[in-house]
Scaffold this active site. Structure first.
Site, PDB file in Angstrom:
ATOM      1  N   ASP A   1      32.118 -11.374  62.903  1.00  0.00           N
ATOM      2  CA  ASP A   1      30.926 -11.978  63.498  1.00  0.00           C
ATOM      3  C   ASP A   1      29.621 -11.391  62.992  1.00  0.00           C
ATOM      4  O   ASP A   1      28.608 -12.082  62.937  1.00  0.00           O
ATOM      5  CB  ASP A   1      30.992 -11.953  65.022  1.00  0.00           C
ATOM      6  CG  ASP A   1      31.312 -10.593  65.608  1.00  0.00           C
ATOM      7  OD1 ASP A   1      31.351  -9.601  64.849  1.00  0.00           O
ATOM      8  OD2 ASP A   1      31.530 -10.513  66.828  1.00  0.00           O
TER       9      ASP A   1
ATOM     10  N   ASP B   1      30.296  -0.568  70.845  1.00  0.00           N
ATOM     11  CA  ASP B   1      31.573  -1.102  71.317  1.00  0.00           C
ATOM     12  C   ASP B   1      32.716  -0.088  71.415  1.00  0.00           C
ATOM     13  O   ASP B   1      33.520  -0.169  72.330  1.00  0.00           O
ATOM     14  CB  ASP B   1      32.048  -2.277  70.471  1.00  0.00           C
ATOM     15  CG  ASP B   1      31.089  -3.453  70.516  1.00  0.00           C
ATOM     16  OD1 ASP B   1      30.308  -3.542  71.478  1.00  0.00           O
ATOM     17  OD2 ASP B   1      31.112  -4.268  69.591  1.00  0.00           O
TER      18      ASP B   1
END
Length: 887
Positions: free
Chosen positions: A70, A481
């Site tokens: 992404d 993350d």
């Protein structure tokens, strides 16, 4: 998991026209001469770390596989090493959004051709439009067509697809589904030009959150997949039947039966859901569809699987569970091309206790799951997991049943069965690519083995980096993350991310300069402390306490001796503490949200910056005083560091194109700053080991100097600069952090926004050649040496790097290198030099910024070429009238 990453730099992009551009993704033409050095670039191995929303197998060539991420570019699988090769490292600073890949298409007619639809955000976060990249050499080089609209590789709905598709019979025809109400687009010249399919009836209606004022969740997710029915065409003729998926809960699937001339809503289709995937089994005449009530990749509470019989128009609900029993949507749809009655799908949004994978061998008539409950909460798994190659995938967790660690995954939007090998399957998760090579054991009642298949694919967003001068850690990384790692060996995957506590994202970290065993990090956590400390060089951690009001990590600084800390968290003002954060006190004289750093010599001196003002504390962070320094950037896209070993020596980088922007230096503790005249823009600053004979540490920056954007090094306190990366190694946006290695001259660590931690090593390990160089000789004089290395080779094509070293005693102010290919190879594209070829003879000449090469220094360039029969390396190189040594 991949959360939204918003760049702090303001980057100006120019939208292109709907036409082909020159065959490169390169920086603008440089306007000033710069020295250059040849570097070798690698990733500090983490293996994965982010969301992989798409995996694409070529349908006509075995082992040709691509993956899209992404925000971190695209990759190609290398079967011989079972690793991934990055394909979009050439994306430069100005086009940083093109590292987000919303779709990939591999050409089954000509497997050398691959296409990527790129662009990261459709809202204002990405100021540039999207593009379609096309490659005729499997992604080694690209040509680009800019689009008149944005694409969203990191937007909601990015796991649906593929939005980009090549006609399986007439491969000059491609379709692209656009977001934002822009509709369906078509190219008839292999992706060079595109035009809107104006008669396509529905541009989509679904928005995740229509009330979102940022435009992120409120954008129309648009056209989400295109699927050809290959049974309705023949070689060279346009395929007649095409299915298109639309983000519309009531009108999700459309069809054309006349090669796109007309379109209609597929009759009888189910409503109330979005079709994430549409996969056709042409052999049995079934179109399979995976539905969810939401666009994903995070959300989805209800879903169905449907089968459409293309000959009769019959719809059949083939869902493996009743809708009332779903708490997730379906995606990850795949058909076994060797045995088309075998179908698989995922419960992509089942976060707890785990994702689920379903498998049917009778075209969806019956299903089994990868795991079942025996007696709740106990599970029986049809698989075993081996994460020994990436042990951090357990996340250091010790969950209670029915959760297990490592998890089978989450955000499992892409699952693909190898079209040539029924036993191999790969699927993407929010953290890695998993796969198996004994999938068919499932059908016989055995267990299949799931392992990471992700080596070489590095997809972390890097927020901060720190390289201590001693101790077992070579590097500390602060990552989005997955928190970050203590890297003790850059070539090996760390065993575990930081734990105790485990932040979802680490925003900042620091070590005590004269006591590197003391380390501090701050970050984001849904519940729990936002600060942690280590007293053993980051091997073990313990949590500190939060001041009242803390909502996020912010920035943190450790005193030079580790005796105290200053923290600027989100949610409250700047704080200071002695010891390890058992209690904090508010600092005065400095605004909330300031960036904080520590002097590397005086343990009581700390610095801060906010909105154009520099702040200094001499009492351990209790009180700060605004510096009289003026002319600094007015915004907050600023990073600064104090030099180790010298009190009050500070470098500050940052700014914006509409104001002060560049690199500043202070030698009086921030009382005054001098702007470096030769640096037009700078976004990061870091220090590394001094070059041989140099009295000052080496500087590194991500900057624009002499009209060139790149990674630069200076060994003379910024008087002259060397660009150390090249056009093939740019990695999009590199504005978060940079640091040199205090123990290894020339080594630099670069933070990327989705390509992980990049580190580079110089071809001149002593640094004796200096930066900038001098000399006025019109032509090179003295000896030379050439290194020629084939870095990648495939059927009919290859990529090579050339390093040209000045082994003489005089500086070159221009060079021209000649060689002849022994097997008649042909150069197709060359970067970092001008070139010409006559027959087998190639001439490569310097460009404006790398013509000056000092004695002991080297310059490098790379190229792609074609070959047939053999690809023997050249054995003789001439620099004008001199023969160069070939080591």
């Amino acid at each position: 998991m991949r959360r939204t990453r918003i760049l702090t730099a303001v980057l100006a992009l120019t939208a292109g026209l709907l036409a082909g551009t020159p065959p490169a993704l390169a920086a603008p033409a440089p306007r000033a001469a710069l020295a250059a050095d040849t570097y070798t670039w690698h990733n500090a191995r983490i293996d994965g770390g982010g969301f992989v929303p798409g995996i694409v197998f070529n349908r006509s060539e075995k082992n040709l596989v691509y993956a899209r991420t992404d925000i971190g570019g695209a990759y190609r699988w290398q079967q011989s090493t079972k690793t991934w090769t990055p394909l979009l490292d050439s994306v430069g600073w100005a086009d940083w959004g093109h590292t987000g890949v919303v779709s990939l298409a591999s050409d089954a007619v000509d497997p050398d051709r691959v296409y990527a639809a790129v662009g990261t955000y459709t809202n204002s976060w990405d100021p540039g439009n999207g593009a379609v990249l096309r490659s005729a050499d499997r992604g080694a080089t690209w040509q680009k067509t800019d689009l008149p609209f944005k694409l969203g590789g990191n937007m909601p709905g990015r796991g649906m697809g593929e939005r980009l598709a090549v006609d399986p019979h007439r491969n000059s025809v491609l379709y692209l589904g656009a977001p934002s109400g822009k509709g369906l687009w078509r190219s008839t010249d292999s992706g060079v030009t595109w035009s809107q399919v104006t008669n396509f009836p529905n541009p989509g209606t679904y928005r995740q959150d229509p009330g979102d004022t940022t435009g992120y969740a409120s954008d129309n997710q648009g056209i989400v997949w295109v699927t050809f029915d290959e049974s309705t065409g023949s070689a060279g003729a346009t395929t007649k039947t095409i299915y298109v998926g639309v983000a519309d809960q009531d009108n999700a699937v459309y069809r054309s039966t006349d090669a796109g001339a007309t379109w209609s809503r597929l009759p009888g289709q189910p409503t109330g859901h979005l079709a994430h995937k549409g996969v056709l089994d042409a052999q049995n005449g079934y179109l399979y569809l995976a539905y969810s009530d939401k666009g994903g990749p995070y959300d989805g509470g209800k879903g169905r699987l449907w089968r459409y019989a293309t000959a009769t128009g019959t719809w059949t609900d083939i869902s493996p569970v009743a809708e009332a029993d779903t708490y997730y949507g379906f995606s990850g749809l795949s058909v076994d091309r060797q045995h088309p009655g075998t179908v698989m799908a995922t419960a992509y949004s089942s976060w707890w206790p785990d994702t689920q994978i379903f498998r049917s061998t009778d075209s969806g008539g019956s299903w089994t799951g990868a795991w079942d409950y025996t007696s709740y909460p106990n599970r029986s798994n049809r698989y075993t997991m081996d994460v020994s190659s990436s042990p951090w995938l357990t996340f250091g967790a010790n969950p209670s049943p029915p959760e297990q660690t490592p998890k089978l995954g989450w955000m499992t939007e892409s699952l693909e069965i190898d079209p040539f090998d029924s036993a191999r399957m790969m699927y993407g998760t929010g953290a890695t690519i998993y796969g198996t090579e004994n999938l068919t054991d499932w059908d016989g009642g055995g267990r299949f083995t799931v392992k990471p298949m992700v080596r070489g694919l590095e997809e972390t967003a890097v927020n901060d980096l720190a390289a201590p001068p001693s101790g077992g850690a070579q590097l500390f990384s602060a990552l989005g993350d997955i928190g970050g790692f203590r890297h003790t060996d850059l070539t090996k995957v760390p065993s575990m991310m930081y734990t105790s506590p485990t932040f979802t994202t680490t925003t900042s970290l620091d070590f005590a300069e004269t006591n590197p065993n003391t380390v501090v990090r701050v970050g984001n956590l849904d519940s729990g402390p936002h600060v942690a400390f280590s007293t053993d060089n980051g091997a073990n951690w313990f949590a500190g306490s939060d001041p009242s009001g803390v909502s996020g990590g912010g920035t943190v600084a450790a005193a030079a001796d580790g005796s105290r800390f200053v923290w600027s968290p989100e949610g409250t003002g700047v704080q200071y503490t002695t010891g390890f954060g058992s209690s904090w006190s508010a600092s005065s004289g400095i605004p909330a949200g300031a960036v904080v750093e520590a002097d590397r010599v005086d343990p009581k001196t700390f610095y801060g910056f906010k909105s154009g003002r520099f702040y200094v504390s001499s009492d351990g962070g209790a009180t700060f005083t605004a510096s009289p320094a003026s002319g600094l950037p007015s915004g907050d896209s600023v990073r600064f560091k104090a030099l180790p070993g010298t009190e009050g020596d500070i470098w500050l980088a940052g700014g914006a194109s509409d104001g002060a922007y560049g690199l500043w230096h202070s030698t009086d503790g921030g009382t005054s700053f001098t702007k470096l005249a030769g640096v037009e823009q700078a976004d990061t600053i870091g220090f590394g080991k001094a070059a041989t004979g140099a009295s000052y540490q080496t500087l590194y920056t991500s900057a624009q100097i002499g009209g060139v954007r790149g990674i630069f090094r200076s060994t003379d306190k910024g008087a002259s600069w060397t660009r150390i990366n090249d056009d093939a190694h740019q990695w999009g946006w590199t504005g978060a952090a940079i640091t040199g290695d205090p123990r290894v001259y020339g080594r630099v660590y670069v933070a990327t926004n989705g390509r992980g931690v990049i580190y580079g090593d110089t071809s001149d390990p002593s640094g004796g050649g200096g930066d900038g160089g001098g000399g006025t000789d019109p032509t090179p004089t003295g000896a030379c040496a050439v290194g020629y290395r084939i870095t990648n080779q495939w059927s009919g094509g290859f990529q090579a790097d050339v390093q040209l070293a000045n082994t003489g005693t005089s500086t070159w102010s221009g060079w021209s290198l000649n060689w002849s290919f022994p097997d008649g190879q042909s150069v197709s594209q060359l970067w970092n030099a001008e070139y010409g070829q006559s027959g087998a003879t190639v001439t490569a000449k310097n460009v404006a910024w790398n013509g000056t090469v000092a004695p002991g220094s080297s310059v490098g360039f790379g190229f792609t070429g074609s070959w047939s029969g053999a690809n023997t390396r050249p054995t003789s190189f001439r620099l004008d009238d001199q023969t160069c040594a070939v080591p």
